[in-house]
Design a protein around this motif. Structure first.
Motif, mmCIF file in Angstrom:
data_model
loop_
_atom_site.group_PDB
_atom_site.id
_atom_site.type_symbol
_atom_site.label_atom_id
_atom_site.label_comp_id
_atom_site.label_asym_id
_atom_site.label_seq_id
_atom_site.Cartn_x
_atom_site.Cartn_y
_atom_site.Cartn_z
ATOM 1 N N ASP A 148 0.843 -1.211 0.000
ATOM 2 C CA ASP A 148 0.000 0.000 0.000
ATOM 3 C C ASP A 148 0.873 1.254 0.000
ATOM 4 O O ASP A 148 0.624 2.201 -0.756
ATOM 5 C CB ASP A 148 -0.911 0.030 1.238
ATOM 6 N N ILE A 149 1.902 1.247 0.857
ATOM 7 C CA ILE A 149 2.789 2.419 0.930
ATOM 8 C C ILE A 149 3.567 2.564 -0.384
ATOM 9 O O ILE A 149 3.766 3.676 -0.881
ATOM 10 C CB ILE A 149 3.743 2.337 2.141
ATOM 11 N N ALA A 150 3.963 1.438 -0.963
ATOM 12 C CA ALA A 150 4.690 1.491 -2.244
ATOM 13 C C ALA A 150 3.797 2.114 -3.324
ATOM 14 O O ALA A 150 4.248 2.954 -4.111
ATOM 15 C CB ALA A 150 5.128 0.094 -2.661
ATOM 16 N N GLN A 151 2.538 1.705 -3.334
ATOM 17 C CA GLN A 151 1.603 2.251 -4.326
ATOM 18 C C GLN A 151 1.430 3.763 -4.116
ATOM 19 O O GLN A 151 1.496 4.537 -5.075
ATOM 20 C CB GLN A 151 0.256 1.540 -4.173
ATOM 21 N N GLU A 152 1.249 4.161 -2.860
ATOM 22 C CA GLU A 152 1.118 5.603 -2.559
ATOM 23 C C GLU A 152 2.382 6.347 -2.976
ATOM 24 O O GLU A 152 2.326 7.467 -3.479
ATOM 25 C CB GLU A 152 0.882 5.810 -1.062
ATOM 26 N N THR A 153 3.526 5.711 -2.743
ATOM 27 C CA THR A 153 4.809 6.332 -3.094
ATOM 28 C C THR A 153 4.887 6.613 -4.596
ATOM 29 O O THR A 153 5.254 7.721 -5.012
ATOM 30 C CB THR A 153 5.979 5.414 -2.685
ATOM 31 N N THR A 198 -0.174 -2.449 -12.694
ATOM 32 C CA THR A 198 -1.519 -2.114 -13.200
ATOM 33 C C THR A 198 -2.289 -1.322 -12.154
ATOM 34 O O THR A 198 -2.952 -0.335 -12.483
ATOM 35 C CB THR A 198 -2.284 -3.413 -13.539
ATOM 36 N N ARG A 199 -2.190 -1.755 -10.898
ATOM 37 C CA ARG A 199 -2.916 -1.043 -9.826
ATOM 38 C C ARG A 199 -2.445 0.402 -9.730
ATOM 39 O O ARG A 199 -3.243 1.326 -9.582
ATOM 40 C CB ARG A 199 -2.708 -1.750 -8.473
ATOM 41 N N VAL A 200 -1.128 0.600 -9.822
ATOM 42 C CA VAL A 200 -0.589 1.968 -9.764
ATOM 43 C C VAL A 200 -1.069 2.766 -10.969
ATOM 44 O O VAL A 200 -1.556 3.893 -10.836
ATOM 45 C CB VAL A 200 0.962 1.944 -9.711
#
Lengths: 186, 101
Positions: A49-54, B28-30
């Motif tokens: 989750d943090i990686a995605q936010e990053t 893909t999610r990003v």
């Protein structure tokens, strides 16, 4: 021939190019997700989750990236800020994680491939005993092999603080990882 | 071997055995979360703005009575000592304000 990070970044800035940014994410996702697992006591879901936010923050702030720094270091800086924000919002959860980390560090089964995976998780859990800033400094220095000066720039903290955090962090981890001192997992 | 070096060795082992995490939909999610791509790129936007400005200037030049307006500007001025005093006071005040800012 694959495009360099800088070329991809320029395309993102000029044309808001999602495909170029996807390539950047693909290149750096594994390293960043591993680092964040180390920072979060190997909480895979939280780390992702943090990686995605990053990456999303990085996309929005891509114009502020300066080419004289490594793109990965810039990402670590954003990831660190995201992690701090998360811990601020979930302080109680972090404290619980710390207690679990300290108590689960005692027992460790033995065996080839298992040892490799267990080493990463044990380090992650031991790191939970350190404050988030020290965790990041230790990880960048000991695992990502950044120099003191590079950590200074990435984390925006004084050189003396970096050195102190590393020395004290190593001493603290020595106690927590004493079971691993004579192991060779290669 | 010192204890601190042992810690370095532990991290060295971790570095050498660091797993590679497969994408498994992460990229893909990003990408799905990224703001929608603008239909017009920044470069195209600049070209359109400049072209529109040039066309606008040509139209204004053709239809707007620029020469009539220029002729309205007086060719000679007469300034009294009082006017001079007012103007110099205003300039002084403006300079003072600018310096303070």
């Amino acid at each position: 021939m694959p495009s360099s990070n800088q070329v991809l970044i320029e395309r993102v800035i000029a044309d808001n190019c999602h495909d170029s940014f996807s390539i950047l994410v693909e290149r750096h996702q594994s390293d960043l997700r591993y680092s964040l697992r180390q920072m979060t006591g190997w909480d895979e879901s939280l780390a992702d989750d943090i990686a995605q936010e990053t990456f999303l923050k990085a996309f929005h702030a891509i114009r502020t990236y300066k080419a004289d720094a490594k793109f990965s270091s810039w990402l670590y800086r954003i990831a660190y800020n995201q992690m701090i924000n998360h811990f601020r919002l979930a302080r109680n959860r972090e404290l619980t994680g710390l207690e679990e980390a300290l108590s689960s560090n005692m027992e460790r089964p033995v065996g080839g491939e298992f040892l490799k995976n267990q080493l990463h998780q044990d380090i992650a859990k031991a790191m939970q005993a350190l404050p988030p800033q020290q965790r990041m400094v230790i990880h960048l220095h000991l695992h990502r092999q950044l120099t003191h000066n590079e950590i200074c720039k990435t984390m925006e903290i004084p050189l003396g603080t970096v050195k102190t955090l590393i020395t004290r962090g190593k001493a603290r981890l020595r106690d927590l990882l004493s079971n691993w001192e004579d192991e060779d997992v290669k | 071997m010192s204890n601190l070096t042992e810690i370095d060795n532990i991290f060295s082992n971790a570095r050498n055995t660091e797993p590679y995490f497969d994408d498994r939909g992460f990229v893909t999610r990003v990408t799905l979360e990224l703001p929608t791509t603008s239909k017009v790129s920044v470069r195209q936007e600049s070209v359109i703005t400049i072209a529109a400005t040039i066309i606008g200037c040509i139209i204004v030049y053709q239809y707007f009575p620029v020469t009539d307006l220029i002729e309205l500007i007086p060719h000679q001025f007469s300034i009294t000592p009082i006017d001079l005093l007012v103007v110099s006071s205003l300039v002084s005040m403006l300079s003072y304000w600018a310096a303070e800012e």
